[in-house]
Design a protein around this motif. Sequence first.
Motif, PDB file in Angstrom:
ATOM      1  N   MET A   1     -32.481  -2.019  -4.245  1.00 31.08           N
ATOM      2  CA  MET A   1     -31.140  -2.324  -3.792  1.00 31.08           C
ATOM      3  C   MET A   1     -30.337  -3.008  -4.892  1.00 31.08           C
ATOM      4  O   MET A   1     -29.128  -2.906  -4.920  1.00 31.08           O
ATOM      5  N   GLU A   2     -31.046  -3.680  -5.770  1.00 26.72           N
ATOM      6  CA  GLU A   2     -30.366  -4.416  -6.829  1.00 26.72           C
ATOM      7  C   GLU A   2     -29.653  -3.488  -7.811  1.00 26.72           C
ATOM      8  O   GLU A   2     -28.645  -3.850  -8.397  1.00 26.72           O
ATOM      9  N   LYS A   3     -30.151  -2.264  -7.958  1.00 26.49           N
ATOM     10  CA  LYS A   3     -29.525  -1.368  -8.931  1.00 26.49           C
ATOM     11  C   LYS A   3     -28.175  -0.833  -8.446  1.00 26.49           C
ATOM     12  O   LYS A   3     -27.418  -0.278  -9.224  1.00 26.49           O
ATOM     13  N   PHE A   4     -27.858  -1.008  -7.147  1.00 25.44           N
ATOM     14  CA  PHE A   4     -26.567  -0.570  -6.629  1.00 25.44           C
ATOM     15  C   PHE A   4     -25.609  -1.737  -6.407  1.00 25.44           C
ATOM     16  O   PHE A   4     -24.504  -1.549  -5.940  1.00 25.44           O
ATOM     17  N   GLY A   5     -25.994  -2.945  -6.713  1.00 26.43           N
ATOM     18  CA  GLY A   5     -25.168  -4.118  -6.475  1.00 26.43           C
ATOM     19  C   GLY A   5     -24.278  -4.447  -7.661  1.00 26.43           C
ATOM     20  O   GLY A   5     -24.184  -3.718  -8.654  1.00 26.43           O
ATOM     21  N   LEU A   6     -23.637  -5.613  -7.568  1.00 28.52           N
ATOM     22  CA  LEU A   6     -22.736  -6.056  -8.632  1.00 28.52           C
ATOM     23  C   LEU A   6     -23.489  -6.413  -9.909  1.00 28.52           C
ATOM     24  O   LEU A   6     -22.964  -6.239 -11.007  1.00 28.52           O
ATOM     25  N   ARG A   7     -24.716  -6.899  -9.769  1.00 33.09           N
ATOM     26  CA  ARG A   7     -25.484  -7.263 -10.966  1.00 33.09           C
ATOM     27  C   ARG A   7     -25.771  -6.038 -11.832  1.00 33.09           C
ATOM     28  O   ARG A   7     -25.847  -6.140 -13.047  1.00 33.09           O
ATOM     29  N   ALA A   8     -25.928  -4.893 -11.212  1.00 35.46           N
ATOM     30  CA  ALA A   8     -26.165  -3.675 -11.986  1.00 35.46           C
ATOM     31  C   ALA A   8     -24.877  -3.153 -12.603  1.00 35.46           C
ATOM     32  O   ALA A   8     -24.904  -2.424 -13.593  1.00 35.46           O
ATOM     33  N   LEU A   9     -23.745  -3.540 -12.052  1.00 34.28           N
ATOM     34  CA  LEU A   9     -22.463  -3.067 -12.562  1.00 34.28           C
ATOM     35  C   LEU A   9     -21.984  -3.862 -13.779  1.00 34.28           C
ATOM     36  O   LEU A   9     -21.286  -3.331 -14.635  1.00 34.28           O
ATOM     37  N   VAL A  10     -22.395  -5.117 -13.886  1.00 34.75           N
ATOM     38  CA  VAL A  10     -21.940  -5.979 -14.986  1.00 34.75           C
ATOM     39  C   VAL A  10     -22.335  -5.423 -16.357  1.00 34.75           C
ATOM     40  O   VAL A  10     -21.499  -5.368 -17.263  1.00 34.75           O
ATOM     41  N   PRO A  11     -23.574  -4.972 -16.575  1.00 32.33           N
ATOM     42  CA  PRO A  11     -23.888  -4.406 -17.900  1.00 32.33           C
ATOM     43  C   PRO A  11     -23.050  -3.168 -18.234  1.00 32.33           C
ATOM     44  O   PRO A  11     -22.730  -2.933 -19.401  1.00 32.33           O
ATOM     45  N   LEU A  12     -22.680  -2.398 -17.212  1.00 33.78           N
ATOM     46  CA  LEU A  12     -21.831  -1.235 -17.474  1.00 33.78           C
ATOM     47  C   LEU A  12     -20.440  -1.663 -17.910  1.00 33.78           C
ATOM     48  O   LEU A  12     -19.840  -1.070 -18.807  1.00 33.78           O
ATOM     49  N   LEU A  13     -19.915  -2.700 -17.271  1.00 33.75           N
ATOM     50  CA  LEU A  13     -18.583  -3.173 -17.630  1.00 33.75           C
ATOM     51  C   LEU A  13     -18.555  -3.779 -19.029  1.00 33.75           C
ATOM     52  O   LEU A  13     -17.580  -3.629 -19.760  1.00 33.75           O
ATOM     53  N   LYS A  14     -19.621  -4.474 -19.387  1.00 36.68           N
ATOM     54  CA  LYS A  14     -19.679  -5.114 -20.704  1.00 36.68           C
ATOM     55  C   LYS A  14     -20.198  -4.170 -21.783  1.00 36.68           C
ATOM     56  O   LYS A  14     -20.325  -4.570 -22.934  1.00 36.68           O
ATOM     57  N   LEU A  15     -20.500  -2.936 -21.388  1.00 38.32           N
ATOM     58  CA  LEU A  15     -21.017  -1.912 -22.298  1.00 38.32           C
ATOM     59  C   LEU A  15     -22.322  -2.348 -22.960  1.00 38.32           C
ATOM     60  O   LEU A  15     -22.587  -2.033 -24.117  1.00 38.32           O
ATOM     61  N   GLU A  16     -23.175  -3.097 -22.240  1.00 40.69           N
ATOM     62  CA  GLU A  16     -24.438  -3.581 -22.784  1.00 40.69           C
ATOM     63  C   GLU A  16     -25.539  -2.535 -22.670  1.00 40.69           C
ATOM     64  O   GLU A  16     -26.387  -2.435 -23.548  1.00 40.69           O
ATOM     65  N   ASP A  17     -25.546  -1.770 -21.585  1.00 38.66           N
ATOM     66  CA  ASP A  17     -26.599  -0.783 -21.367  1.00 38.66           C
ATOM     67  C   ASP A  17     -26.176   0.525 -22.030  1.00 38.66           C
ATOM     68  O   ASP A  17     -25.375   1.285 -21.495  1.00 38.66           O
TER      69      ASP A  17
ATOM     70  N   MET B   1     -13.410   4.514 -14.525  1.00 37.72           N
ATOM     71  CA  MET B   1     -13.595   4.314 -13.085  1.00 37.72           C
ATOM     72  C   MET B   1     -13.577   2.835 -12.727  1.00 37.72           C
ATOM     73  O   MET B   1     -13.083   2.452 -11.680  1.00 37.72           O
ATOM     74  N   THR B   2     -14.118   1.986 -13.580  1.00 36.21           N
ATOM     75  CA  THR B   2     -14.177   0.565 -13.263  1.00 36.21           C
ATOM     76  C   THR B   2     -13.126  -0.244 -14.005  1.00 36.21           C
ATOM     77  O   THR B   2     -12.667  -1.261 -13.514  1.00 36.21           O
ATOM     78  N   LEU B   3     -12.755   0.192 -15.186  1.00 38.62           N
ATOM     79  CA  LEU B   3     -11.802  -0.577 -15.965  1.00 38.62           C
ATOM     80  C   LEU B   3     -10.365  -0.233 -15.617  1.00 38.62           C
ATOM     81  O   LEU B   3      -9.463  -1.000 -15.899  1.00 38.62           O
ATOM     82  N   GLY B   4     -10.129   0.922 -15.029  1.00 32.06           N
ATOM     83  CA  GLY B   4      -8.782   1.310 -14.647  1.00 32.06           C
ATOM     84  C   GLY B   4      -8.069   2.040 -15.768  1.00 32.06           C
ATOM     85  O   GLY B   4      -8.586   2.207 -16.868  1.00 32.06           O
ATOM     86  N   ALA B   5      -6.871   2.483 -15.475  1.00 31.56           N
ATOM     87  CA  ALA B   5      -6.066   3.204 -16.456  1.00 31.56           C
ATOM     88  C   ALA B   5      -4.678   2.589 -16.488  1.00 31.56           C
ATOM     89  O   ALA B   5      -4.168   2.128 -15.473  1.00 31.56           O
ATOM     90  N   ASP B   6      -4.078   2.591 -17.656  1.00 27.77           N
ATOM     91  CA  ASP B   6      -2.736   2.046 -17.816  1.00 27.77           C
ATOM     92  C   ASP B   6      -1.724   3.113 -17.409  1.00 27.77           C
ATOM     93  O   ASP B   6      -1.604   4.152 -18.061  1.00 27.77           O
ATOM     94  N   LEU B   7      -1.007   2.862 -16.328  1.00 28.81           N
ATOM     95  CA  LEU B   7      -0.059   3.848 -15.818  1.00 28.81           C
ATOM     96  C   LEU B   7       1.243   3.875 -16.612  1.00 28.81           C
ATOM     97  O   LEU B   7       1.984   4.850 -16.544  1.00 28.81           O
TER      98      LEU B   7
END
Length: 191
Positions: free
Chosen positions: A1-17, A28-34
Amino acid sequence: MEKFGLRALVPLLKLEDKELSSTYDHSMTLGADLSSMLYSLGIPRDSQDHRVLDTFQSPWAETSRSEVEPRFFTPESFTNIPGVLQSNVTPPCFNSIQNDQQRVALFQDETLFFLFYKHPGTVIQELTYLELRKRNWRYHKTLKAWLTKDPMMEPIVSADGLSERGSYVFFDPQRWEKCQRDFLLFYNAIM
């Protein structure tokens, strides 16, 4: 369950993994400048003419619960069409009772029911009521529905003469259809 939570999303946002970030779309997570999209359409960033950002929905959008009317505007090109959106155009109406009685007599039962329920308390409702009565329809005051005797069956009148039991065709205004059922009809309940 942990791989679908917020803790699993943080490395994707920080581009660590590096393994996941190569296959993951960061927009998808960072958004786009309209604003760049609006600029490419030829709309300046500070222009009052565009209302694009007002139409985007978001769970964080500032809205008031008291807002009943949606935010919209009618383009000026729609209001300047000659002969379409002008107030001097009047809708067709019933104006002469003799002509209207002749016209109402040509309508089918379903059309008469529509006019009866659509125009409460008007001359149109009275005219449709009279026409439905001519066609052997009766209005049940308690059920607030129209009914007529089934022509194939003769109802049985009670001993006291105040009611009869038989097969009737009802017009159901909720389902907008005619349905047949056995019913005990009290004469004082119909108009």
